[in-house]
Enzyme design. Structure first.
Site, PDB file in Angstrom:
ATOM      1  N   TRP A  84      -0.746  -5.348  70.535  1.00 51.77           N
ATOM      2  CA  TRP A  84      -0.089  -4.070  70.221  1.00 51.77           C
ATOM      3  C   TRP A  84      -0.424  -3.741  68.764  1.00 51.77           C
ATOM      4  CZ3 TRP A  84       5.446  -3.470  68.169  1.00 51.77           C
ATOM      5  CH2 TRP A  84       5.859  -2.137  68.229  1.00 51.77           C
ATOM      6  N   ASP A 137       7.162 -12.138  71.354  1.00 50.40           N
ATOM      7  CA  ASP A 137       7.525 -10.731  71.448  1.00 50.40           C
ATOM      8  C   ASP A 137       7.967 -10.496  72.891  1.00 50.40           C
ATOM      9  OD1 ASP A 137       7.673  -8.017  71.706  1.00 50.40           O
ATOM     10  OD2 ASP A 137       5.912  -7.594  70.485  1.00 50.40           O
ATOM     11  N   LYS A 143      12.587  -0.681  76.760  1.00 48.57           N
ATOM     12  CA  LYS A 143      12.000  -0.455  78.096  1.00 48.57           C
ATOM     13  C   LYS A 143      12.948  -0.922  79.199  1.00 48.57           C
ATOM     14  CE  LYS A 143       8.540   0.320  75.586  1.00 48.57           C
ATOM     15  NZ  LYS A 143       7.199   0.436  75.202  1.00 48.57           N
TER      16      LYS A 143
HETATM   17  N1  PMP Z   1       6.271  -5.127  71.263  1.00 45.55           N
HETATM   18  C1  PMP Z   1       5.465  -4.626  72.195  1.00 45.55           C
HETATM   19  C2  PMP Z   1       4.409  -5.493  72.783  1.00 45.55           C
HETATM   20  C3  PMP Z   1       5.608  -3.297  72.606  1.00 45.55           C
HETATM   21  O1  PMP Z   1       4.785  -2.817  73.541  1.00 45.55           O
HETATM   22  C4  PMP Z   1       6.615  -2.510  72.019  1.00 45.55           C
HETATM   23  C5  PMP Z   1       6.827  -1.089  72.425  1.00 45.55           C
HETATM   24  N2  PMP Z   1       5.705  -0.351  72.644  1.00 45.55           N
HETATM   25  C6  PMP Z   1       7.428  -3.095  71.051  1.00 45.55           C
HETATM   26  C7  PMP Z   1       7.239  -4.407  70.697  1.00 45.55           C
HETATM   27  C8  PMP Z   1       8.498  -2.328  70.315  1.00 45.55           C
HETATM   28  O2  PMP Z   1       9.503  -1.844  71.058  1.00 45.55           O
HETATM   29  P1  PMP Z   1      10.728  -1.065  70.453  1.00 45.55           P
HETATM   30  O3  PMP Z   1      10.589   0.341  70.905  1.00 45.55           O
HETATM   31  O4  PMP Z   1      11.890  -1.732  71.049  1.00 45.55           O
HETATM   32  O5  PMP Z   1      10.705  -1.170  68.971  1.00 45.55           O
END
Ligand code: PMP
Length: 378
Positions: free
Chosen positions: A106, A187, A224
């Site tokens: 990411w 994560d 999510k």
């Molecule tokens: N880690 C990963 C791998 C993600 O895909 C995301 C969201 N796209 C996040 C962390 C962050 O999520 P949040 O919206 O809860 O900050």
């Protein structure tokens, strides 16, 4: 004019619309109508019921009860905030100045790590020729890092590739991490929601780390899995070697949080805690995330079937094998550009698509468009 967007990062329902989980909506209404509700500050570490529920969700009740003296949890500003706090802490107290990250990962991981004054170095992860995990390369790279390196791992539904290690891969990865005294940061952005539909399965790697007695940090997001994207709800759960370490880590995390956010927001945490604490509401939530996951699995299958039926050159089985919302299609940058310019199918230039952008109505069109760009490029 047809206009199909499959590059966004949130769940969409069968009509392509943002989705509020029914159980979340019910509890939100209940919270708003509760006349006893106050707007007092939360403690620095957040809502205690929420922290407990998040740690239990991650580790399972059995693990949590056995090790609760060694588990520190603080509420954070969603997954991003918990990663940021985790790396801020590690920068102050860990000897490693390097964070090993999967290639690819990411994109925001790199920025968070950089802003926390670390440098990041990649380990092999995705093999483009097989569109699967390069577990041999990953193990070789993890072995080559100096002892005690911080290693960032996606617990499930790897973003952007959708490629996850199997349980037996995880056994090899985590045993190596233990031998090398590396420090894993998991994560956990998709536990139960959108990967397998089962929170226990998705926490398999994290629970294995507990069994192997590896200290770790886990950065959990409710964005999510509860559809609470804008409520910035998450937790940092730390599994530590002793009760003393737990107390020390917790108190230092509070010092960091005090200057970063002072204390976290209440709404999302209250909704999540209410759902997870009640057997009935939790069951409702589990059913909903299972249904959301099934929609994703179905759309993966529909796209795959159509590509095969069209005899689209290439092996498209990765579309059904990859996990979570995202799929690394393997389309080249020029094929992606053609899809956008000629067919108005908008995807990320690295070939990543969000499967939730597919519906019964548009999947034929998308499959045909992919067929056309792949065959015109041959
Ligand atoms: N880690 C990963 C791998 C993600 O895909 C995301 C969201 N796209 C996040 C962390 C962050 O999520 P949040 O919206 O809860 O900050």
């Amino acid at each position: 004019m047809i206009f199909i967007i499959i590059k966004f990062i949130a769940y969409r329902d069968e009509e392509g619309k943002p989705y509020i989980l029914p159980v979340v909506r019910d509890i939100e209404l209940q919270v708003v109508q509760d006349e006893k509700r106050k707007h007092e500050y939360l403690p620095i570490s957040g809502l205690a019921d929420f922290n407990l529920a998040m740690a239990e969700l991650l580790l399972g009740e059995g693990n949590f009860n056995s090790f609760k003296e060694r588990i520190a949890v603080v509420q954070c500003i969603a997954g991003t905030g918990s990663l940021r706090v985790a790396f801020e802490f590690l920068n102050k107290f860990h000897t490693s100045k390097v964070v090993a990250i999967s290639e690819p990962t990411w994109e925001n991981h790199k920025s968070i790590i950089r802003e926390s004054h670390f440098i990041w170095k990649p380990y092999r992860y995705y093999e483009s020729s097989t569109k699967a995990l390069d577990v041999k390369g990953m193990l070789e790279d993890l072995e080559a890092f100096p002892e005690g390196t911080i290693v960032l791992l996606h617990a499930c539904a790897h973003n952007p590739t959708g490629v996850d290690p199997t349980f037996s891969d995880w056994e090899k990865i985590l045993k190596l991490i233990k031998v090398k005294h590396h420090f894993p940061v998991f994560d956990v952005a998709y536990q139960g929601g959108l990967a397998t539909g089962d929170p226990k399965t998705d926490a398999g790697a994290v629970c294995l780390a507990v069994q192997l007695e590896i200290e770790f940090f886990a950065c959990q997001s409710c964005s999510k899995i509860f559809g609470l994207y804008d409520e910035r709800t998450g937790a940092l759960t730390c599994f530590l070697a002793s009760a003393r370490a737990k107390q020390a880590v917790e108190s230092q995390l509070k010092i960091i949080l005090r200057t970063m956010i002072s204390n976290p927001p209440h709404h999302g945490a209250r909704v999540v805690a209410t759902i997870l604490k009640s057997t009935k509401l939790r069951q409702e939530w589990l059913q909903t995330i299972k249904a959301m996951t099934e929609r994703i699995l179905k759309m993966r299958q529909e796209l795959y079937t159509r590509l095969k039926r069209l005899s689209t050159p290439g092996d498209w089985s990765h579309i059904v094998n990859q996990k979570g919302m995202f799929t690394f299609t393997g389309l080249t940058e020029s094929q992606c550009a053609l899809l956008t310019e000629k067919h108005h199918v908008y995807l990320v230039s690295n070939g990543r698509i969000n499967i939730c952008g597919l519906t019964n109505e548009n999947v034929d069109y998308v499959a045909n468009a992919i067929y056309q760009v792949v065959t015109s490029d041959c």
